[in-house]
Design an enzyme around this catalytic site. Structure first.
Site, PDB file in Angstrom:
ATOM      1  N   CYS A   2      11.183   2.925  -7.623  1.00 43.00           N
ATOM      2  CA  CYS A   2      12.418   2.155  -7.622  1.00 43.00           C
ATOM      3  C   CYS A   2      13.625   3.083  -7.676  1.00 43.00           C
ATOM      4  CB  CYS A   2      12.455   1.209  -8.818  1.00 43.00           C
ATOM      5  SG  CYS A   2      11.026   0.132  -8.940  1.00 43.00           S
ATOM      6  N   ARG A  27      11.896   6.762  -1.265  1.00 43.48           N
ATOM      7  CA  ARG A  27      11.082   6.637  -2.472  1.00 43.48           C
ATOM      8  C   ARG A  27      10.038   5.538  -2.355  1.00 43.48           C
ATOM      9  NH1 ARG A  27      14.140   8.792  -7.151  1.00 43.48           N
ATOM     10  NH2 ARG A  27      13.106   7.294  -8.489  1.00 43.48           N
ATOM     11  N   TRP A  74      10.167  -1.470  -6.202  1.00 44.02           N
ATOM     12  CA  TRP A  74       8.758  -1.334  -5.821  1.00 44.02           C
ATOM     13  C   TRP A  74       7.972  -2.197  -6.792  1.00 44.02           C
ATOM     14  CZ3 TRP A  74       4.102   0.996  -7.665  1.00 44.02           C
ATOM     15  CH2 TRP A  74       3.138   1.280  -6.675  1.00 44.02           C
ATOM     16  N   ASN A  98      14.463   0.653 -13.653  1.00 42.82           N
ATOM     17  CA  ASN A  98      13.275   1.386 -13.217  1.00 42.82           C
ATOM     18  C   ASN A  98      12.350   1.550 -14.416  1.00 42.82           C
ATOM     19  OD1 ASN A  98      14.555   1.705 -10.787  1.00 42.82           O
ATOM     20  ND2 ASN A  98      14.844   3.914 -10.967  1.00 42.82           N
ATOM     21  N   GLY A  99      11.040   1.504 -14.169  1.00 39.83           N
ATOM     22  CA  GLY A  99      10.089   1.707 -15.256  1.00 39.83           C
ATOM     23  C   GLY A  99       9.285   0.460 -15.550  1.00 39.83           C
ATOM     24  N   GLU A 481      -6.610  17.336   1.217  1.00 40.44           N
ATOM     25  CA  GLU A 481      -5.209  17.089   1.549  1.00 40.44           C
ATOM     26  C   GLU A 481      -5.070  16.546   2.967  1.00 40.44           C
ATOM     27  OE1 GLU A 481      -1.017  16.970   1.220  1.00 40.44           O
ATOM     28  OE2 GLU A 481      -2.693  16.847  -0.193  1.00 40.44           O
ATOM     29  N   LYS A 485      -3.422  12.911   3.919  1.00 41.66           N
ATOM     30  CA  LYS A 485      -2.321  12.737   4.865  1.00 41.66           C
ATOM     31  C   LYS A 485      -2.667  11.686   5.912  1.00 41.66           C
ATOM     32  CE  LYS A 485       0.601  14.756   2.935  1.00 41.66           C
ATOM     33  NZ  LYS A 485      -0.153  14.514   1.771  1.00 41.66           N
ATOM     34  N   GLU A 488      -2.671   8.193   4.381  1.00 46.19           N
ATOM     35  CA  GLU A 488      -1.340   7.774   3.950  1.00 46.19           C
ATOM     36  C   GLU A 488      -0.505   7.232   5.104  1.00 46.19           C
ATOM     37  OE1 GLU A 488       0.305  10.345   0.202  1.00 46.19           O
ATOM     38  OE2 GLU A 488       0.024  11.435   2.067  1.00 46.19           O
ATOM     39  N   HIS A 504     -26.126  15.077   1.037  1.00 49.27           N
ATOM     40  CA  HIS A 504     -26.209  14.300  -0.196  1.00 49.27           C
ATOM     41  C   HIS A 504     -25.486  12.959  -0.089  1.00 49.27           C
ATOM     42  CE1 HIS A 504     -28.048  17.598  -2.469  1.00 49.27           C
ATOM     43  NE2 HIS A 504     -27.267  18.382  -1.741  1.00 49.27           N
ATOM     44  N   LYS A 604       7.497   7.584  -3.148  1.00 45.24           N
ATOM     45  CA  LYS A 604       7.622   9.036  -3.158  1.00 45.24           C
ATOM     46  C   LYS A 604       7.469   9.606  -4.558  1.00 45.24           C
ATOM     47  CE  LYS A 604       8.492  13.053  -1.329  1.00 45.24           C
ATOM     48  NZ  LYS A 604       7.474  13.691  -0.490  1.00 45.24           N
TER      49      LYS A 604
END
Length: 609
Positions: A2, A27, A74, A98-99, A481, A485, A488, A504, A604
Site C-alpha cells: 500500500c 508497489r 493492496w 498501511n499495515g 530465481e 521471474k 511472477e 527423485h 513490490k
C-alpha cells in the site's frame, strides 16, 4: 504494498496526491482513493482498479482544497472494492493506513457495542472510528491519534485529516515506513521517497512510534512517549528522471539493461587493484567481522535466493558455516545461535516486515552483531543494523526484482572476499577472485547481447503452461530465481530443482510439453549436469540450456536449444547467468500480454506479514 501520500499546501493538493500515487504504482495495489478538506468539509473519491480509474472520477468532479490524503490499497482485510478502498471516513475524520491491525476484531466488536456502524470489511475503518470518537469528545486531532495508537497491536503508518482542523495532517508510524517531505509553504507525508520526489528532495524519516503533525508552514514530531523531538533532515539522492521508463517499453526491461551500471556503482570505491577497500561495511567493521565464525542469513523472495548464492561463496572461500532461511519462518523458530554468529539480513527496500522483525528479534537471541545489505539508505533495517553495505541499484520500479538481485550478489561477493581475506585466503587466489569481480559489469553487459536469441526462445515457449529449471551448485539458486521471474511476470507455473534431484521426483513431469531450462556455466559439476540433461532428452523433454562459451553441451537440435554466454569465471557466473533468465521471463511475459511491471496479486515492498 500500500502507498500513502498526504499534503498541506497553499494550492489545490488533489493533483499532487494523484501524481504521488502514480509514483507508487510499482508497489502493487488493487484500489485507490483520495480525500480533500476544504471549507470545513471532507470530500472523497475512491475506485477499484488502477489510479487512472480514480483519476477519471476526480476529473469529472474536481475536489479543490489545500489539505488532503491519498492511498493505493493492496487488499488484506476485505476484497478489492470501492467500499474497502481508502480513505475511510468516521464522523469528522478521514484516514489512510498501511499495515495490519492485529487486534482489530476485538476493537471492532467494542465499537459496535457502542453503536458504531461499519461500511467496509477493513481494519482501517476501526482506526478511523477510534480517532473519530476521540475528536467527537473534544480532543485535538493529534491528541486523538496519540490516544488511539496506544490501543493498536500490529503495524501501521497512517495519515489523518479532520474537519475541525483544516490545514493540518497528522501521521503516525509503527512497523511501517512514513516520512515527511519539506517544501516551501507546503509539507507532505509519504510512505516512500518516490511519492514525494516530484515536489521536494528535503525529507525527514520518522522513527518507530513517532507522531507527526504537518501544516503549510510547520512540522512537529513527537516520540512514543509523547515528547516533542527533532528528526534529521536528509536530501534524497533520487531524481524524478530515475523513475521514468525512457526509451524502454517496460520498467523491467529498463532495469535489466541498467544492471551493468548498477553493479559497477555498487563496486565503485569498494574494490581496488589490491582487493576490498577498508571499512566499506562501517567504521571498525574489521574487528567485528574478524570474530565471525558462523552466519545466519535471513531474507525473503529474490533476496533469499541471493543469500543462497552467498552461502556457496562464504563456505567455499571463507570457510564459514552459513545457514539461509526465509525470514517469515526464521522469526517463529527457536533458533540455536552458536557463539560468534553474525545475523545478515538482505532486503531491497529495507522495510520487508518479516526480515525487519527477524533482525529486531536477534537482539535477544545472542548474536555477535547484525549486518544489512540493502538498497535504501534511510530504511529501518539500515538504521538499526550494526554493519551495513548499501547496494547502488537506484530506484527499482518493476515488481519483479532484477538489478536489486545482481547488486545484492555484488555486495555479497565483497563480503565473501573480505571474510576470506580475514581468515587467511592465499593472496594470489584472493586477487584472482577480486579481478573476476571487477570484470562483472562488463560480463553482464556482454550477456545482454544474447537478447535476440532469447526473444526467439520466448516465442518457442510462450504457450507452455509449465516449466522446469535446473542448476547445480551455486547455479541452483540461479535456477530458483529464474523460475521465480518466469512465474511472477508470465503466470507460467515454474519450478526449480537441483539437477541431481531429477530422479527423485521431477523427472515424472518431463514430456514433450515440458520445457526444461538449465544453467550450465561449467565447473566441476558440468559432467554431472550433462548426465542429468541426457535423462531429460531420453524422455522426450525439450531442453533450453544457457551454457558458457567454453562448454560444448551437444544438445542443439530442433527441440533442444543452447544459448552461449561468457560467464566470466566460476566466481561471478551466478550473477552473469541470472541476466539471460531475466530476459527470458520478460519476453515470454510480453508475448503473453501480461502486466509486466505490475503482476497480478503481487506487491513490490511487502511491509506486512
Amino acid at each position: 504494498m500500500c502507498g500513502i501520500v498526504a499534503a498541506a499546501a497553499q494550492r489545490d493538493v488533489a493533483p499532487l496526491l494523484i501524481a504521488g500515487l502514480k509514483s507508487l504504482e510499482y508497489r502493487g495495489y488493487d484500489s485507490s482513493g483520495l480525500a480533500v478538506l476544504e471549507a470545513g468539509r471532507i470530500e472523497r473519491v475512491r475506485a477499484k482498479g488502477k489510479v487512472r480509474e480514480m483519476e477519471a472520477l476526480y476529473l469529472a468532479r474536481p475536489l479543490p482544497g489545500g489539505t488532503g490524503i491519498a492511498h493505493t490499497r493492496w487488499a488484506t482485510h476485505g476484497v478489492p472494492s470501492e467500499a474497502n478502498a481508502h480513505p475511510h471516513i468516521a464522523g469528522k475524520v478521514a484516514i489512510v493506513h498501511n499495515g495490519i491491525i492485529e487486534n482489530y476484531a476485538e476493537l471492532r466488536e467494542a465499537l459496535i457495542a457502542r453503536g458504531h456502524q461499519f461500511h467496509s470489511e477493513t481494519d482501517t475503518e476501526v482506526v478511523a472510528a477510534l480517532i473519530g470518537e476521540q475528536v467527537d469528545q473534544g480532543r485535538r486531532l493529534r491528541e486523538a491519534v496519540m490516544a488511539t495508537v496506544k490501543q493498536l497491536d500490529g503495524a501501521y503508518a497512517i495519515a489523518v485529516i479532520s474537519e475541525d482542523e483544516p490545514g493540518h495532517v497528522v501521521g503516525a508510524r509503527y512497523g511501517a515506513p512514513l516520512l515527511v517531505g519539506i517544501g516551501i509553504g507546503e509539507h507532505f507525508l509519504g510512505s516512500d521517497a518516490q511519492a514525494l520526489i516530484k515536489f521536494t528532495r528535503q525529507m525527514m524519516y520518522l522513527e518507530e512510534g513517532d507522531v507527526v503533525e504537518i501544516s503549510r508552514d510547520k512540522v512537529q514530531i513527537w516520540d512514543l512517549q509523547g515528547v516533542e523531538v527533532q528528526r534529521a533532515l536528509h536530501e534524497s539522492e533520487l531524481s524524478s528522471d530515475a523513475v521514468e521508463r525512457g526509451e524502454y517499453r517496460h520498467y523491467m526491461q529498463k532495469e535489466i539493461f541498467e544492471q551493468p551500471k548498477a553493479v559497477a556503482d555498487t563496486l565503485e570505491s569498494r574494490l581496488g587493484p589490491k582487493g576490498v577497500l577498508p571499512n566499506i561495511f562501517g567504521i571498525d567493521s574489521e574487528a567485528l567481522l574478524g570474530q565471525v565464525r558462523q552466519i545466519h542469513i535471513v531474507a525473503c523472495g529474490t533476496s533469499y535466493h541471493a543469500g543462497l548464492v552467498a552461502r556457496y561463496w562464504l563456505e567455499t572461500h571463507a570457510g564459514i558455516a552459513v545457514s539461509v532461511e526465509v525470514a517469515s519462518e526464521f522469526r517463529y523458530r527457536d533458533v540455536v545461535v552458536p557463539e560468534n554468529t553474525l545475523l545478515l539480513a538482505i532486503s531491497q527496500s529495507g522495510e520487508t516486515a518479516d526480515t525487519l522483525a527477524a533482525m529486531r528479534d536477534s537482539r535477544r537471541r545472542g548474536y555477535l552483531g547484525t549486518m544489512v545489505i540493502c538498497n535504501v539508505a534511510e530504511s529501518s533495517l539500515v538504521r538499526e543494523a550494526d554493519l551495513k553495505l548499501m547496494t547502488r541499484a537506484g530506484p527499482e520500479i518493476g515488481v519483479a526484482s532484477t538489478k536489486a538481485f545482481t547488486t545484492q550478489l555484488a555486495a555479497l561477493a565483497l563480503l565473501s572476499l573480505e571474510l576470506a581475506r580475514l581468515r587467511g585466503m592465499d593472496q594470489d587466489v584472493y586477487l584472482g577472485l577480486c579481478a573476476q569481480l571487477q570484470h562483472l559489469p562488463r560480463a553482464i553487459e556482454d550477456s545482454l547481447k544474447a537478447e535476440p536469441q532469447i526473444q526467439a526462445i520466448a516465442e518457442h515457449i510462450m504457450h507452455r503452461q509449465h516449466a522446469l529449471f535446473l542448476g547445480r551448485g551455486e547455479q541452483y539458486p540461479v535456477a530458483l530465481e529464474g523460475s521465480l521471474k518466469l512465474k511472477e511476470v508470465s503466470y507460467i507455473h515454474a519450478e526449480a530443482y537441483p539437477a541431481g534431484e531429477l530422479k527423485h521426483g521431477p523427472l515424472a513431469l518431463v514430456d514433450e510439453h515440458m520445457p526444461v531450462i538449465a544453467v550450465a556455466p561449467g565447473g566441476v559439476l558440468l559432467d554431472k549436469l550433462k548426465s542429468n540433461l541426457q535423462e531429460v532428452r531420453a524422455r522426450g523433454g525439450e531442453l533450453i540450456v544457457f551454457a558458457d562459451r567454453t562448454v560444448n553441451m551437444d544438445v542443439q537440435s530442433a527441440r533442444n536449444l543452447t544459448v552461449q554466454i561468457d560467464g566470466g569465471g566460476d566466481f561471478i557466473a551466478p550473477a552473469v547467468f541470472t541476466v539471460p533468465l531475466q530476459l527470458l521471463a520478460y519476453h515470454v511475459a510480453v508475448l503473453r500480454g501480461t502486466d509486466v511491471d505490475q503482476p497480478r496479486n503481487l506487491a513490490k515492498s511487502v511491509t506486512v506479514e
